[in-house]
Every structure is written in structure tokens, then in C-alpha cells.
Design a protein around this motif. Structure first.
Motif, mmCIF file in Angstrom:
data_model
loop_
_atom_site.group_PDB
_atom_site.id
_atom_site.type_symbol
_atom_site.label_atom_id
_atom_site.label_comp_id
_atom_site.label_asym_id
_atom_site.label_seq_id
_atom_site.Cartn_x
_atom_site.Cartn_y
_atom_site.Cartn_z
ATOM 1 N N THR A 139 4.869 34.298 29.439
ATOM 2 C CA THR A 139 4.243 33.148 28.775
ATOM 3 C C THR A 139 2.817 33.474 28.340
ATOM 4 O OG1 THR A 139 5.567 31.565 30.030
ATOM 5 C CG2 THR A 139 3.527 30.750 29.053
ATOM 6 N N ALA A 140 2.516 33.167 27.092
ATOM 7 C CA ALA A 140 1.137 33.214 26.615
ATOM 8 C C ALA A 140 0.476 31.904 27.026
ATOM 9 C CB ALA A 140 1.116 33.372 25.108
ATOM 10 N N LEU A 141 -0.494 31.963 27.913
ATOM 11 C CA LEU A 141 -1.145 30.751 28.395
ATOM 12 C C LEU A 141 -2.012 30.144 27.292
ATOM 13 C CD1 LEU A 141 -2.185 31.924 31.978
ATOM 14 C CD2 LEU A 141 -0.090 30.743 31.257
ATOM 15 N N PRO A 142 -2.045 28.818 27.174
ATOM 16 C CA PRO A 142 -2.807 28.176 26.095
ATOM 17 C C PRO A 142 -4.258 27.922 26.490
ATOM 18 C CG PRO A 142 -1.537 26.530 27.261
ATOM 19 C CD PRO A 142 -1.224 27.839 27.923
ATOM 20 N N TYR A 143 -5.125 27.947 25.477
ATOM 21 C CA TYR A 143 -6.562 27.774 25.712
ATOM 22 C C TYR A 143 -7.184 26.882 24.650
ATOM 23 C CZ TYR A 143 -6.036 31.570 29.015
ATOM 24 O OH TYR A 143 -5.632 32.325 30.085
ATOM 25 N N THR A 144 -8.367 26.383 24.976
ATOM 26 C CA THR A 144 -9.193 25.679 24.015
ATOM 27 C C THR A 144 -10.624 26.176 24.169
ATOM 28 O OG1 THR A 144 -9.823 23.499 23.170
ATOM 29 C CG2 THR A 144 -9.737 23.738 25.552
ATOM 30 N N ARG A 145 -11.365 26.198 23.083
ATOM 31 C CA ARG A 145 -12.743 26.703 23.133
ATOM 32 C C ARG A 145 -13.683 25.555 23.504
ATOM 33 N NH1 ARG A 145 -15.289 31.168 20.674
ATOM 34 N NH2 ARG A 145 -13.582 31.501 19.204
ATOM 35 N N SER A 146 -14.486 25.757 24.520
ATOM 36 C CA SER A 146 -15.442 24.740 24.942
ATOM 37 C C SER A 146 -16.693 24.806 24.059
ATOM 38 C CB SER A 146 -15.828 24.956 26.411
ATOM 39 O OG SER A 146 -16.516 26.176 26.564
ATOM 40 N N PRO A 147 -17.548 23.772 24.107
ATOM 41 C CA PRO A 147 -18.746 23.768 23.260
ATOM 42 C C PRO A 147 -19.659 24.972 23.466
ATOM 43 C CG PRO A 147 -18.335 21.569 24.120
ATOM 44 C CD PRO A 147 -17.366 22.484 24.809
ATOM 45 N N ASP A 148 -19.630 25.556 24.661
ATOM 46 C CA ASP A 148 -20.487 26.721 24.895
ATOM 47 C C ASP A 148 -19.832 28.031 24.443
ATOM 48 O OD1 ASP A 148 -18.566 27.257 26.791
ATOM 49 O OD2 ASP A 148 -19.903 27.078 28.533
ATOM 50 N N GLY A 149 -18.641 27.928 23.819
ATOM 51 C CA GLY A 149 -17.995 29.107 23.277
ATOM 52 C C GLY A 149 -17.037 29.806 24.217
ATOM 53 N N THR A 150 -16.947 29.355 25.459
ATOM 54 C CA THR A 150 -16.014 29.978 26.394
ATOM 55 C C THR A 150 -14.621 29.395 26.211
ATOM 56 O OG1 THR A 150 -16.540 28.361 28.126
ATOM 57 C CG2 THR A 150 -17.838 30.402 28.078
ATOM 58 N N TRP A 151 -13.630 30.146 26.657
ATOM 59 C CA TRP A 151 -12.238 29.704 26.553
ATOM 60 C C TRP A 151 -11.799 29.057 27.848
ATOM 61 C CZ3 TRP A 151 -10.201 29.517 21.919
ATOM 62 C CH2 TRP A 151 -10.702 30.371 20.924
ATOM 63 N N GLN A 152 -11.311 27.827 27.739
ATOM 64 C CA GLN A 152 -10.871 27.084 28.908
ATOM 65 C C GLN A 152 -9.364 26.862 28.843
ATOM 66 O OE1 GLN A 152 -13.001 26.380 31.364
ATOM 67 N NE2 GLN A 152 -14.599 27.359 30.119
ATOM 68 N N PRO A 153 -8.684 26.892 30.002
ATOM 69 C CA PRO A 153 -7.235 26.651 29.999
ATOM 70 C C PRO A 153 -6.902 25.295 29.387
ATOM 71 C CG PRO A 153 -7.939 27.531 32.116
ATOM 72 C CD PRO A 153 -9.196 27.209 31.360
ATOM 73 N N ALA A 154 -5.844 25.266 28.599
ATOM 74 C CA ALA A 154 -5.336 24.026 28.021
ATOM 75 C C ALA A 154 -3.978 23.745 28.658
ATOM 76 C CB ALA A 154 -5.256 24.137 26.498
ATOM 77 N N GLY A 155 -3.028 23.277 27.895
ATOM 78 C CA GLY A 155 -1.703 22.995 28.441
ATOM 79 C C GLY A 155 -1.502 21.519 28.695
ATOM 80 N N SER A 156 -0.275 21.162 29.035
ATOM 81 C CA SER A 156 0.107 19.774 29.204
ATOM 82 C C SER A 156 1.111 19.630 30.333
ATOM 83 C CB SER A 156 0.726 19.243 27.904
ATOM 84 O OG SER A 156 1.319 17.983 28.094
ATOM 85 N N ALA A 157 1.042 18.491 31.029
ATOM 86 C CA ALA A 157 2.029 18.165 32.061
ATOM 87 C C ALA A 157 3.102 17.225 31.523
ATOM 88 C CB ALA A 157 1.325 17.535 33.267
ATOM 89 N N TRP A 158 3.122 17.008 30.210
ATOM 90 C CA TRP A 158 4.131 16.147 29.609
ATOM 91 C C TRP A 158 5.437 16.923 29.442
ATOM 92 C CZ3 TRP A 158 1.766 12.591 25.280
ATOM 93 C CH2 TRP A 158 0.642 11.922 25.801
#
Length: 360
Positions: free
Chosen positions: A231-250
Motif C-alpha cells: 500500500t502507498a500510504l496517503p499524505y497531505t502537505r501541512s502549512p509548514d511544508g511537511t508531509w502529514q499522514p492522511a487517510g480515512s476511516a470511512w
């Protein structure tokens, strides 16, 4: 919140105009000879994506065979595990064509009619379900409010568990819809999953496995929020430019949640040419009754797939950090699929670049 469809903006993926309204970057302005195409595709990925950040996997298929595939970026920022061509993504709304295919296969077998009311197959809905047909659901002309908006308005975050039942309960409380005009709504395809289960006696994941995935030898599964070693884990970019884990429990099904690779998507695309599953009857039903989407000179929406004015097919999906673009040329010989594990990635540039390399 990132919903499962990023409009029908993928409509230009394999058209002369590129991808949607996104301008084509210089890195993607490549015209290649046949011999150069694989190498130029790899160079494109290197120009557009960084090796140490979430990125993309991509594939080009010609008549059902993977002509090229490549990947660049990381599948897991914590471990540095790289993305590869076998990395698995949730392809979000690109999944809708499989749900629609299941419905059309049942219709061809005489198990249901597209003119059936939703109430005939899905219990527990208000009176308006008697006037909404299966065909309305397939073509997004039901007018039913998107359950993702309803759950979000009720305070459900993507990190909060939300089941198929939760979505159905939200849909049952939706305002009276006005059917007949295209309005994209994930509720339509959640309800189609219930129709398939009621008519076939099998949950949609099992029906697809038995009637689409296995017959075409596709490494695909319908499994919401699934994670495995590839699995390629999903991410989102935070305002400071770092990558934070994303994903959903739906865990809804029907509107998304097919887990696969771009290579498998371009192999599936050849069914639009061959009709290996479903035959000519399926090919006709998928495309012939496509409805206007309200965009001037824009695409029409078929059975889970956009039909563009030049005859190409496409769909885009985005969900909880994942984004995928899928397109098939007008002659149905060539397909391109790109999946990325961060929505902020410029997937349009990757797809447009590959289009220019492989279809010019």
C-alpha cells in the motif's frame, strides 16, 4: 475534506487539449519517437517528482498490455519505502466504472431493469425513492445530495469511523431530490452497491471479484481503508511544508475504494475495446446513453465514465490524500493511468506529459 471526485476535470486527459484547464509545464512538452517513449517517460517522472517525497506511479497500456510503467517518490515517509509500479492505491472515484459495470451486467442478464425504482431494491428510503430509477443513479441524474456532505455536516471527520449503514442513513434523511439533471453525487453509487447486493445476492466486492476482476485476471479488490505491504500510504502537505499522514476511516463501497495499481487499470481499459467481459451489449450500455454534464462543449457522463467530445474516455478520483487519473484514447487502443499518494501532487502534469509522449 477531499471528496471522491475532483469534478469531471479529467475529461481532457487524452484529448488534444491536455488535462482539464491545467496549463502544460515545459517539463511535459515532449514529443517522442516510439523508441524514445519509455526513456522519455522515466525522464518526465524525474523532472516532475522528487524521490524523497510522496509521488506517483503511472502506466501506459496498448491493447491491454502494459507498454511502460514507472514510479517515483516514497510510499511511506517514515521508513523511506519507495513507490514502485506494484504500489497499491485507493483509486477513489475511478472505481465507479466497476460499480456501473456490475449493474449493467445484471441488467443484461435480465436480473434488473434500469427503469426499476431504487425503492424496489433498497429498503428503508423515503417516498422519493419510488421516483428515482437505477438509471438515474448510474448517470448522476437522481438529484440526491452527496452523503459525504451530509456526514461532514453532521460532524463526521474522515478520521471518525463511518460505515455503509451510516451513509445509507444519511441518504435516507436527505432532502427531496429533483431528478433529471446531471449533478455528481457519491450517494448514487453507494445506492448502486446496495442494488447489486439485493439483486445478485452477493456483496458488491464479491460480485466484482467473480464477474469482472477474476475473469480479466486483474489484481484488484474492492476493500475500503485496506492496507497491505504494497500500500502507498496517503499524505497531505501541512502549512509548514511537511508531509502529514492522511487517510480515512470511512468504509463505504460503490462510490470508490477499489485498491489497485495504474498497470492494472490500463489492462482493464482494454475491455472498452474488446468487450471481453460483457460483450458488445456492455460496451453499448456503458457509453450510448451518456448525459450532458452541463459544461459547454464538455464531456457527457456514461456509466461511471466520462465520454469526451472527441471520443476519449476518462475519470478522475481523489480521496483522503489519494488521487488518480484514468483515460482511454478514442480508438480504445491506448490507456494512461496515474495514481499519486498526495493530493497536492501535480498529477495533471504527469498525465499530460505521458499523453504527449505516447499519443502524439
Amino acid at each position: 475534506m477531499k471528496y471522491r471526485l475532483l469534478a469531471v476535470a479529467a475529461a481532457g486527459l487524452l484529448t488534444a487539449g491536455g488535462c482539464g484547464t491545467t496549463s502544460t509545464p515545459e517539463a511535459a512538452r515532449v514529443t517522442s519517437t516510439a523508441a524514445d517513449r519509455p526513456g522519455d517517460s522515466g525522464k518526465l517522472m524525474e523532472k516532475l517528482l522528487k524521490a524523497d517525497q510522496p509521488g506517483c506511479s503511472a502506466a501506459v497500456g496498448i491493447e491491454g498490455a502494459v507498454a511502460w510503467s514507472g514510479a517515483r517518490g516514497v510510499a511511506d515517509t517514515a521508513t523511506g519505502r519507495p513507490l514502485t509500479t506494484t504500489s497499491v492505491f485507493d483509486v477513489a472515484s475511478v472505481s465507479k466504472q466497476f460499480t456501473a459495470t456490475a449493474v449493467l451486467l445484471l441488467a443484461a442478464a435480465g436480473e434488473l431493469e434500469l427503469t426499476d425504482s431504487v425503492a424496489k431494491h433498497v429498503p428503508g428510503l423515503p417516498g422519493w425513492a419510488r421516483t428515482v430509477t437505477v438509471d438515474h443513479l448510474v448517470h448522476h441524474t437522481s438529484g440526491i445530495t452527496d452523503y459525504t456532505h451530509l456526514l461532514n455536516a453532521a460532524g463526521h471527520a474522515l478520521t471518525d469511523p463511518a460505515t455503509q449503514r451510516d451513509a445509507l442513513d444519511a441518504i435516507a434523511k436527505a432532502p427531496q431530490p429533483t431528478s433529471g439533471t446531471f449533478a455528481y453525487s457519491n450517494s448514487n453509487y453507494v445506492l448502486l452497491a446496495e442494488v447489486v447486493a439485493a439483486v445478485s445476492g452477493q456483496p458488491l466486492p464479491r460480485f466484482l471479484d467473480a464477474n469482472v476482476f477474476r475473469p480479466l485476471r486483474l489484481a484488484m479488490s474492492l476493500a475500503p481503508a485496506a492496507q497491505g505491504p504494497e500500500t502507498a500510504l496517503p499524505y497531505t502537505r501541512s502549512p509548514d511544508g511537511t508531509w502529514q499522514p492522511a487517510g480515512s476511516a470511512w468504509t463505504q463501497i460503490g462510490d470508490g475504494a477499489v485498491q489497485t495499481t495504474p498497470g492494472e487499470l490500463v489492462r482493464w481499459a482494454d475491455n472498452y475495446r474488446t468487450g471481453a467481459v460483457g460483450g458488445e451489449a456492455l460496451l453499448k450500455a456503458q457509453l450510448d446513453r451518456a448525459v450532458p454534464t452541463g459544461q459547454p462543449a464538455g464531456p457527457r457522463y456514461g456509466a461511471g465514465i466520462a465520454v469526451n467530445p472527441d471520443g476519449t474516455l476518462s475519470h478522475e478520483g481523489g480521496w483522503a490524500g489519494y488521487v488518480t487519473l484514468f483515460g482511454v484514447t478514442a480508438d480504445r487502443r491506448t490507456a494512461i493511468a496515474v495514481s499519486c499518494n498526495a493530493a497536492e501532487t501535480d498529477i495533471a502534469a504527469v498525465a499530460t506529459g505521458l499523453q504527449r509522449i505516447w499519443t502524439r
